[in-house]
Design an enzyme around this catalytic site. Structure first.
Site, PDB file in Angstrom:
ATOM      1  N   ASP A   1      -2.726  -8.130   2.375  1.00  0.00           N
ATOM      2  CA  ASP A   1      -1.738  -7.371   3.153  1.00  0.00           C
ATOM      3  C   ASP A   1      -0.333  -7.941   3.002  1.00  0.00           C
ATOM      4  O   ASP A   1      -0.160  -9.147   2.827  1.00  0.00           O
ATOM      5  CB  ASP A   1      -2.155  -7.367   4.631  1.00  0.00           C
TER       6      ASP A   1
ATOM      7  N   ASN B   1      -5.974   4.229   4.690  1.00  0.00           N
ATOM      8  CA  ASN B   1      -4.805   4.241   3.802  1.00  0.00           C
ATOM      9  C   ASN B   1      -4.577   5.609   3.159  1.00  0.00           C
ATOM     10  O   ASN B   1      -3.471   5.890   2.676  1.00  0.00           O
ATOM     11  CB  ASN B   1      -4.915   3.156   2.713  1.00  0.00           C
TER      12      ASN B   1
HETATM   13  C1  IPE Z   1      -5.591  -3.305   5.511  1.00  0.00           C
HETATM   14  O1  IPE Z   1      -4.222  -3.339   5.568  1.00  0.00           O
HETATM   15  C2  IPE Z   1      -6.057  -2.565   4.285  1.00  0.00           C
HETATM   16  C3  IPE Z   1      -5.789  -3.213   3.006  1.00  0.00           C
HETATM   17  C4  IPE Z   1      -5.206  -4.361   2.806  1.00  0.00           C
HETATM   18  C5  IPE Z   1      -6.253  -2.488   1.865  1.00  0.00           C
HETATM   19  P1  IPE Z   1      -3.374  -2.233   6.336  1.00  0.00           P
HETATM   20  O2  IPE Z   1      -1.946  -2.619   6.212  1.00  0.00           O
HETATM   21  O3  IPE Z   1      -3.740  -0.888   5.859  1.00  0.00           O
HETATM   22  O4  IPE Z   1      -3.877  -2.377   7.828  1.00  0.00           O
HETATM   23  P2  IPE Z   1      -3.072  -2.155   9.168  1.00  0.00           P
HETATM   24  O5  IPE Z   1      -2.500  -0.787   9.085  1.00  0.00           O
HETATM   25  O6  IPE Z   1      -2.022  -3.201   9.214  1.00  0.00           O
HETATM   26  O7  IPE Z   1      -4.070  -2.339  10.263  1.00  0.00           O
HETATM   27  C1  IPE Z   2      -1.482  -3.929   1.657  1.00  0.00           C
HETATM   28  O1  IPE Z   2      -0.109  -3.975   1.814  1.00  0.00           O
HETATM   29  C2  IPE Z   2      -1.888  -3.086   0.485  1.00  0.00           C
HETATM   30  C3  IPE Z   2      -2.538  -1.815   0.847  1.00  0.00           C
HETATM   31  C4  IPE Z   2      -2.806  -1.428   2.052  1.00  0.00           C
HETATM   32  C5  IPE Z   2      -2.897  -0.935  -0.242  1.00  0.00           C
HETATM   33  P1  IPE Z   2       0.651  -2.964   2.765  1.00  0.00           P
HETATM   34  O2  IPE Z   2       1.040  -1.770   1.990  1.00  0.00           O
HETATM   35  O3  IPE Z   2      -0.158  -2.699   3.987  1.00  0.00           O
HETATM   36  O4  IPE Z   2       1.944  -3.810   3.135  1.00  0.00           O
HETATM   37  P2  IPE Z   2       2.583  -3.980   4.564  1.00  0.00           P
HETATM   38  O5  IPE Z   2       1.509  -4.476   5.480  1.00  0.00           O
HETATM   39  O6  IPE Z   2       3.101  -2.654   4.989  1.00  0.00           O
HETATM   40  O7  IPE Z   2       3.669  -4.980   4.353  1.00  0.00           O
HETATM   41 MG    MG Z   3      -0.320  -3.601   5.807  1.00  0.00          MG
END
Ligand code: IPE
Ligand code: IPE
Ligand code: MG
Length: 226
Positions: free
Chosen positions: A16, A64
């Protein structure tokens, strides 16, 4: 010299912080996702070096899909690119690739490449790389429940015969030991619908480090704390 540490056998990672990494540089979020590919390589290399048997990476959650179409599109493009460019290298390194999650939501092309990557690497033994894509812990449990319900409906199973180990066998990763260490980068202290059932006794470790900034020192710290 430090005393030898207990080593995790199965590491589960929520990758993340890609979006924030890019936003801090005033760049589009997709750039952060692209930058995250290097961190995947760092993490896999580290696990191979440490003799970790399984690595489960949360690449794309069932939730996502609700992100803006532009971001989802960029992620799918990146996913395809990784399937084209990284699989050979993983195969060469002896990784067995397994995808977990609802595949039906992905394009046919991606589904075909997933199947091909799994078939190509199925006999590899250096490490098992589980890629959670279109995955949700709740989806996993619902999916397993449906399968058992179908058995009941067909008259092959009585409800009172269902126990934890039977449900477990219908879940993702049923053939593997559950993760003993969980790492989430990006600073948020939550599980975000990753492996819910499988994390029941997993040690949880969180770091502020954003995924694209991941380095060996951070991973070493997680292992030292374990
Ligand atoms: C979790 O991260 C999913 C992945 C890293 C693929 P998210 O960024 O989607 O989760 P939330 O929204 O912070 O809970
Ligand atoms: C995690 O990074 C990757 C995926 C969920 C695919 P994010 O896209 O959630 O990045 P942040 O949490 O918004 O910084
Ligand atoms: Mg995230």
């Amino acid at each position: 010299m430090n005393p030898p540490n207990r080593k995790p056998r199965h590491l589960a990672v929520i990758m993340d912080g890609n979006g924030r990494w890019a936003e801090r540089r005033n760049r589009p979020r997709s750039l952060g996702h692209r930058a995250g590919v290097r961190a995947v390589q760092v993490c896999l290399e580290f696990c191979l070096e440490q003799g970790i048997e399984a690595l489960t990476l949360f690449a794309f959650s069932s939730e996502n899909w609700n992100r803006p179409a532009e971001e989802v599109g960029a992620l799918m493009k990146l996913f395809l690119r990784m399937l084209d460019n990284e699989v050979e290298e993983l195969h060469r390194r002896g990784a067995r690739i397994v995808f977990i999650g609802e595949r039906g939501e992905f394009s046919q092309l991606i589904q075909d490449k997933m199947a091909r990557a799994e078939a190509l690497t199925r006999n590899n033994t250096a490490i098992t790389a589980n890629i959670a894509a279109g995955y949700g812990g709740r989806w996993d449990i619902v999916n397993a429940t449906r399968r058992l319900a179908a058995e009941v409906a067909a008259g092959r199973l009585r409800p009172e015969e269902i126990d934890e180990s039977m449900l477990n066998r219908q879940l993702s990763l049923a053939d593997q030991d559950p993760p003993d260490l969980f790492i989430r980068t990006g600073g948020d202290l939550r599980v975000s619908n990753f492996l819910l059932w499988q994390l029941a006794y997993t040690e949880l470790w969180f770091t502020e480090t954003l995924w694209p900034d991941l380095d060996e020192t951070t991973l070493r710290q997680a292992l030292d704390d374990f």
